[in-house]
Design an enzyme around this catalytic site. Structure first.
Site, PDB file in Angstrom:
ATOM      1  N   THR A  29     -23.669 -14.429 -27.184  1.00  0.00           N
ATOM      2  CA  THR A  29     -23.863 -15.456 -26.161  1.00  0.00           C
ATOM      3  C   THR A  29     -23.886 -14.855 -24.761  1.00  0.00           C
ATOM      4  O   THR A  29     -23.524 -13.705 -24.543  1.00  0.00           O
ATOM      5  CB  THR A  29     -22.739 -16.495 -26.221  1.00  0.00           C
ATOM      6  N   ASP A  30     -24.282 -15.702 -23.815  1.00  0.00           N
ATOM      7  CA  ASP A  30     -24.184 -15.309 -22.415  1.00  0.00           C
ATOM      8  C   ASP A  30     -22.832 -15.788 -21.873  1.00  0.00           C
ATOM      9  O   ASP A  30     -22.014 -16.319 -22.628  1.00  0.00           O
ATOM     10  CB  ASP A  30     -25.359 -15.868 -21.605  1.00  0.00           C
ATOM     11  N   ILE A  31     -22.610 -15.625 -20.599  1.00  0.00           N
ATOM     12  CA  ILE A  31     -21.307 -15.961 -20.004  1.00  0.00           C
ATOM     13  C   ILE A  31     -20.970 -17.452 -20.139  1.00  0.00           C
ATOM     14  O   ILE A  31     -19.809 -17.841 -20.157  1.00  0.00           O
ATOM     15  CB  ILE A  31     -21.245 -15.497 -18.524  1.00  0.00           C
ATOM     16  N   GLY A  33     -21.560 -19.205 -22.797  1.00  0.00           N
ATOM     17  CA  GLY A  33     -21.346 -19.554 -24.193  1.00  0.00           C
ATOM     18  C   GLY A  33     -22.605 -20.015 -24.908  1.00  0.00           C
ATOM     19  O   GLY A  33     -22.533 -20.544 -26.013  1.00  0.00           O
ATOM     20  N   ILE A  34     -23.764 -19.811 -24.288  1.00  0.00           N
ATOM     21  CA  ILE A  34     -25.030 -20.202 -24.894  1.00  0.00           C
ATOM     22  C   ILE A  34     -25.580 -19.002 -25.663  1.00  0.00           C
ATOM     23  O   ILE A  34     -25.650 -17.897 -25.134  1.00  0.00           O
ATOM     24  CB  ILE A  34     -26.055 -20.637 -23.819  1.00  0.00           C
TER      25      ILE A  34
END
Length: 71
Positions: A29-31, A33-34
């Site tokens: 994920t990215d920062i 949470g995606i």
């Protein structure tokens, strides 16, 4: 105590629906949470492979017997 369910590694196939529980890690994920868009492709491929396995279809046999290869 935590509820622990033992599921087959290939997921479950019931009523025409395949369910494959996957754990999504922070690295996926990215920062925010995606899940990174490219990782969706990995998850989809894993799901397809395990669904075929749950149906009793082996990818190597498809290639050898029928000349079919998934890209």
């Amino acid at each position: 105590m935590m509820d622990v369910r033992i599921l087959p590694a290939s997921g479950t196939l019931k009523g025409g629906t395949h369910t494959l529980p996957l754990r999504v890690y922070c690295e996926d994920t990215d920062i925010g949470g995606i899940v990174y868009h490219a990782n969706y492709l990995r998850f989809a491929e894993r799901g397809r492979t395990e669904m075929l396995r749950a149906m009793g279809i082996e990818l190597r046999r498809l290639q050898g017997d029928d000349g079919l290869i998934f890209v």
